[in-house]
Motif scaffolding. Structure first.
Motif, PDB file in Angstrom:
ATOM      1  N   PHE A  24       0.824  -1.207   0.000  1.00 25.91           N
ATOM      2  CA  PHE A  24       0.000   0.000   0.000  1.00 25.91           C
ATOM      3  C   PHE A  24       0.860   1.259   0.000  1.00 25.91           C
ATOM      4  CE2 PHE A  24      -3.558  -2.427   2.357  1.00 25.91           C
ATOM      5  CZ  PHE A  24      -3.982  -2.949   1.152  1.00 25.91           C
ATOM      6  N   ASP A  58      -6.010  -6.313   2.341  1.00 24.69           N
ATOM      7  CA  ASP A  58      -5.079  -6.585   1.259  1.00 24.69           C
ATOM      8  C   ASP A  58      -4.730  -8.070   1.316  1.00 24.69           C
ATOM      9  OD1 ASP A  58      -3.180  -6.704  -0.662  1.00 24.69           O
ATOM     10  OD2 ASP A  58      -1.717  -5.417   0.335  1.00 24.69           O
ATOM     11  N   ILE A  72      -5.416   2.947   0.779  1.00 22.65           N
ATOM     12  CA  ILE A  72      -5.431   1.514   0.581  1.00 22.65           C
ATOM     13  C   ILE A  72      -6.215   1.188  -0.679  1.00 22.65           C
ATOM     14  CG2 ILE A  72      -6.313  -0.616   1.571  1.00 22.65           C
ATOM     15  CD1 ILE A  72      -5.115  -0.026   3.991  1.00 22.65           C
ATOM     16  N   ASN A  73      -5.741   0.202  -1.424  1.00 24.31           N
ATOM     17  CA  ASN A  73      -6.313  -0.091  -2.731  1.00 24.31           C
ATOM     18  C   ASN A  73      -7.660  -0.780  -2.622  1.00 24.31           C
ATOM     19  OD1 ASN A  73      -6.514  -0.471  -5.480  1.00 24.31           O
ATOM     20  ND2 ASN A  73      -5.563  -2.479  -5.368  1.00 24.31           N
ATOM     21  N   ASN A  74      -8.618  -0.269  -3.388  1.00 28.93           N
ATOM     22  CA  ASN A  74      -9.892  -0.948  -3.512  1.00 28.93           C
ATOM     23  C   ASN A  74     -10.631  -0.372  -4.702  1.00 28.93           C
ATOM     24  OD1 ASN A  74     -12.888  -1.228  -3.077  1.00 28.93           O
ATOM     25  ND2 ASN A  74     -12.073  -2.624  -1.577  1.00 28.93           N
TER      26      ASN A  74
END
Length: 1001
Positions: A409, A936, A656-658
């Motif tokens: 991240f 994650d 954070i990836n989403n």
């Protein structure tokens, strides 16, 4: 020091080591300090040996952490002793006990000066060591000239000269305005001719400091430095004791090359040729071997040589040799060597034209991008970014896109930014650029700043040939089941402007374009709704001949949003509705956007502002990120009715990836206990694209929070208790078990068992404490006092002072929750069994989640609520690190056990959890709480959590409460462990109407 002189000290040290606890040690130290004071008062009767012994004892006591202020004068007085043993003790103890501002040092200046200018070399070394260690301004003003004379004296032995050089170095570093070094060029040149390598190494350290301050004054010393390097490189006249694993004095080589880097490029051809011969020898003679110590020494010399080569702007052949050597280093297994190789390659790119040579190692650099060590991955990313050009841009960008899916991240935002910049700078054609940006948005939407999608819109708007292709690609991405909100913004803009160019393609009619865009409307945030309304208006304008059904659908949407609370959406809806009734006139009003004026890319400027290329800055960044998740620090105890003052470190937390989230970093500062934050630009629905990651407590958070040893917050400290009677169950484990259960054992020892049964309804609760006597004797002086936090109102009955043998008493508590808080009520319970007094402070499980009422929401119910709670402090978001690794199912079970009901399938991303509950208190009444946790799969120890409710204090407290469960409370979801019966305890009869709670369980 003779053995007899330390006998008393040795005995004292042995006695200290034999102490059983800290209290015994303190008593023994106090006794010894009293003895030393008495002996110092009768100083006339002290022999030099005794005085020295007591000063040694005093130093040892000081090292143990005790105050010995009364003995400072005695230590200073030993400096003037005529004999070495006493003088040595005086100098050593004074340098340990006193700092540069201590008044007693003035008393010793004359004695120290006499020792420096004296003829006794041993005393000179002691004095120089003291001056160098303390380095105060008064020492510099009084003693620096004498130290300088000693350094250049021809009659001093090398040992004294070494200490004089290091002493002068310390004085110059601390007081450069006091130490006079004017005209020292000739003297330094003389010192650099020294044959003794010890003196030469010390003098070179002083020279580096001098030349860094003013290189212009020391040009005459430059050839001397080159000769020193020649001597060492050829291993001429280097004693064996200065050869380290076959390398002649590596420390001196490093210092000499460091000094040369402070001079501009060397112009003299003879000096330059000699220096390059030395550097060539160093480059040729360095390789990776198995011996770690030899590697460390040789690489220290090598990398300093590389830095000097870059500084001197060497010929291309030598630069190629350096790159080839670094290419070997980035291929070895040792991570430290790989890191140094990558970092130095990046630096070479910045100062020299070796890009084509470094490209030969591109495959190995890309391999380093997948290294387990994040610091190596960062250096590989920096190097790939620096070495990219039109010839290798496609390969590098494709690798970055592939790596983006598995990157940490903390790297994804930088990775996405650099990939976008490279695609823009080196795109072979604009369609490839559009493909890259859309892939970036699809894979890492959370880390795509507005600047990136603004830029692709500018390119498409300014290039007519690109418009049909961009619109078609945007239409294809909308077919995916989960579409990131940034993709929705780009697609809505492109399809609103250019979807009419696709009218003849299947699936691209105005009605179909409108339908697929409108499907996503319930899941987007306020700013995206604005873009969608504009797209609807333009689709309606381009749908000629006019489709009545499509027109009615769009008019209904405009009509719906004419009363929206958001002024921007309301104004657009009203204006578009009015304009759309004007018929053909709409064509002129809603024409295509004009071309944007050419401007400098904001992405490149952003990268320049945030780019780091040194290990030092990278380490600082890493430390800041590690501290970010622990930014909340309780600064002190306060009364329960006063607001708590918290301190926040300056933090910048990565997103954070989403697929459903967007993000803008936020910096939070603290000033005198008050919190300020960057104002949010606007809001998002399921992910807060532009919402700050708020970490601060909302206004009105009150109570005195104390962090207990297991991480839970309590009203009062529940510390270690020195009871002779120890519990036979784990108190912390029992408390956490009761946090998710309404009945169980709270505390048990050989004499007493305390159980709890509880009922919770809204903001009300009823607890019954069962206090059971397990013995055949009475328990006397029984007391039970509740220490209540300010947010709980407790009504309780009194407890009898005596509990009969094998009997049980009930202790009912009525609980009313006044406001949201994580503070915990504490039961102060004490009793006597015979002559034994037992006192315990036990946390009661009247915790935040007890006032939750589970509720399950559908998507139609969840999304409007989530959308209405758009910005801090009603919606807070935080990256949580150090999470206890658990599967998604285990995390869902944990949330459910806390009465936060997980709604499966509500979030389109399978790695995310969405939960909801209703919180009850007197101040909030029934308040809906919404939680979203994004995980994650590659790293289960970190996640991003978003919490929303209609009350700022509740939002903050709930966020912190869930974080505590995820980080530090692994036992909360376990079933209660039944207590083990003690062989000596007599069980209470089950026929007793108030049977012990353990029996009921």
């Amino acid at each position: 020091m003779a053995l007899s002189s330390v006998r008393g000290l040795s005995v004292f040290i042995s006695e200290i080591r034999n102490c059983q606890n800290k209290e015994q040690e303190r008593l023994r130290v106090d006794k010894e300090l009293g003895n030393v004071r008495n002996r110092f008062k009768n100083e006339k009767g002290l022999t030099p040996y005794e005085k020295k012994k007591y000063v040694w004892k005093m130093l040892y006591i000081f090292m143990l952490g005790y105050d010995v202020d009364f003995g400072h004068m005695e230590a200073v007085s030993l400096i003037s002793a005529p004999k070495y043993p006493e003088k040595q003790v005086g100098y050593l103890v004074t340098s340990c006990l006193l700092n540069e501002n201590h008044d007693f040092l003035r008393l010793a200046i004359n004695t120290v000066r006499n020792d420096i200018i004296g003829r006794n070399e041993t005393f000179q070394c002691l004095a120089l060591t003291l001056v160098g260690n303390i380095g105060g301004r008064e020492f510099a003003e009084s003693l620096a000239p004498d130290v300088q004379k000693l350094l250049i004296s021809s009659s001093c032995r090398p040992l004294v000269k070494k200490k004089a050089a290091l002493c002068l170095l310390r004085l110059f570093r601390k007081n450069p305005d006091v130490v006079n070094v004017d005209g020292w060029s000739d003297r330094m040149a003389q010192l650099l001719d020294e044959r003794n390598l010890g003196v030469l190494t010390s003098s070179m350290s002083l020279f580096v400091s001098l030349v860094s301050n003013n290189h212009e004054a020391y040009w005459s010393c430059l050839p001397k430095c080159v000769k020193v390097l020649e001597r060492l490189a050829r291993n001429q006249d280097v004693p064996q004791e200065y050869t380290y694993y076959g390398i002649p004095s590596p420390w001196l080589q490093v210092k000499t090359m460091r000094a040369l880097q402070y001079f501009p490029t060397i112009e003299d051809p003879n000096t330059r040729r000699a220096l390059f011969e030395v550097l060539q020898r160093i480059l040729m003679g360095t390789d990776v071997v198995k011996n770690v110590n030899k590697n460390n020494a040789s690489h220290a010399v090598l990398f300093e040589a590389l830095a000097l080569v870059m500084h001197l702007d060497a010929e291309k052949e030598m630069m190629a040799q350096c790159v080839a050597l670094l290419g070997k280093f980035i291929a070895v297994r040792e991570p430290n060597i790989r890191y140094l190789g990558l970092e130095n390659m990046t630096r070479m790119l910045m100062v020299t034209d070796v890009q084509e040579i470094i490209k030969r190692h591109q495959a190995q650099i890309i391999t380093s991008l997948k290294d387990p060590d994040i610091s190596i991955r960062r250096r590989a990313l920096d190097l790939l970014y620096a070495m990219c050009d039109i010839s290798n841009a496609k390969d590098i960008v494709e690798e970055l896109l592939q790596y983006l899916g598995t990157a940490e991240f903390t790297m994804r935002e930088e990775l996405a930014l650099k990939a976008a910049i490279l695609a823009e700078k080196f795109a072979p054609d604009l369609s490839w650029y559009v493909d890259v940006i859309l892939q970036l948005i699809d894979k890492a939407g959370d880390f795509i700043s507005d600047d990136i999608w603004f830029r692709v819109v500018q390119f498409v708007t300014n290039n007519e040939d690109l418009q049909p292709y961009a619109a078609l690609k945007a239409r294809e991405y909308l077919d995916k089941p989960a579409v990131h909100e940034t993709m929705m913004k780009v697609s809505a803009y492109l399809l609103g402007e250019y979807s009419h160019l696709l009218a003849r393609r299947p699936g691209c009619s105005p009605k179909e374009i409108f339908s697929i865009l409108h499907e996503k409307l319930p899941t987007v945030s306020t700013p995206t709704i604005s873009i969608l309304l504009s797209a609807y208006a333009k689709i309606l304008m381009h749908s000629q001949p006019l489709d009545p059904e499509l027109q009615n659908q769009i008019w209904a949407i405009f009509s719906k949003y004419e009363t929206c609370i958001d002024a921007e959406i309301q104004q657009r809806a009203v204006e578009y509705f009015a304009l759309s009734k004007k018929g053909p006139a709409l064509m002129d009003i809603l024409a295509e956007m004009p071309k944007f004026p050419e401007r400098e890319s904001s992405l490149i400027k952003k990268a320049e502002d945030t780019e780091t290329d040194t290990a030092e800055l990278s380490a600082i960044k890493s430390r800041a990120q590690q501290q970010a998740s622990n930014a909340l620090v309780v600064t002190g105890q306060q009364p329960a009715n006063e607001p708590q003052v918290t301190q926040l470190a300056m933090v910048k937390i990565p997103s954070i990836n989403n697929m459903e989230n967007n993000h803008v970093d936020q910096e939070v500062t603290h000033t005198n206990g008050t919190v300020s934050e960057v104002e949010p630009q606007n809001a998002d629905i399921l992910g807060d694209l532009l919402s700050p990651l708020a970490l601060e407590g909302p206004p009105g958070v009150s109570g005195t929070e104390t962090l207990s040893e297991d991480g839970a917050l309590a009203l009062a400290p529940v510390g270690e208790q020195e009871n002779a009677v120890k519990p036979i169950v784990d108190i912390a484990e029992r408390f956490h078990a009761l946090c998710v259960s309404d009945s169980g054992v709270l505390y048990e020892d050989p004499y007493v068992q305390i159980g709890i049964k509880a009922e919770w309804r809204g903001q009300h609760g009823r607890l019954v404490l069962f206090l059971g006597n397990k013995t055949t004797s009475s328990l006397d002086s029984v007391q039970a006092v509740i220490l209540s936090p300010s947010h709980l109102k407790l009504e309780l009955s009194s407890v009898p002072e005596i509990i009969p043998p094998r009997a049980q008493v009930q202790y009912p508590l009525e609980v009313l929750n006044l406001s949201p808080s994580r503070d915990v009520a504490v039961l102060d319970f004490s009793y006597k069994f015979g002559t034994t007094l037992v006192d315990n402070k036990l946390r009661l499980p009247a915790v935040l989640n007890k006032f939750f009422q589970p509720i399950t929401l559908s998507a139609e119910e969840f999304f409007p609520q989530w959308k209405s709670l758009a910005t801090p402090p009603l919606k807070l978001q935080e990256v949580v690190r150090g999470v206890r690794p658990m599967s998604l199912g285990e995390m869902a079970n944990l949330l459910n056990s806390l009465r936060l009901i997980v709604s499966p399938g509500l979030d389109p991303n399978a790695n995310n959890l969405v939960a909801s509950t209703t919180f009850y208190s007197e101040s909030t009444r029934s308040m809906l709480c919404l939680v979203r946790i994004e995980t994650d799969p590659a790293d289960r120890t970190q996640l991003r959590m978003t919490v929303a409710s209609g009350d700022p204090t509740l939002t903050f407290e709930l966020k912190e409460f869930i974080k505590e469960q995820l980080i530090s409370i692994p036992t909360a979801s376990r079933p209660p462990v039944p207590p083990q019966p003690q062989p000596t305890a007599q069980p209470i009869s089950s026929s007793d109407p108030g049977a012990l709670l353990a029996g009921l369980l």
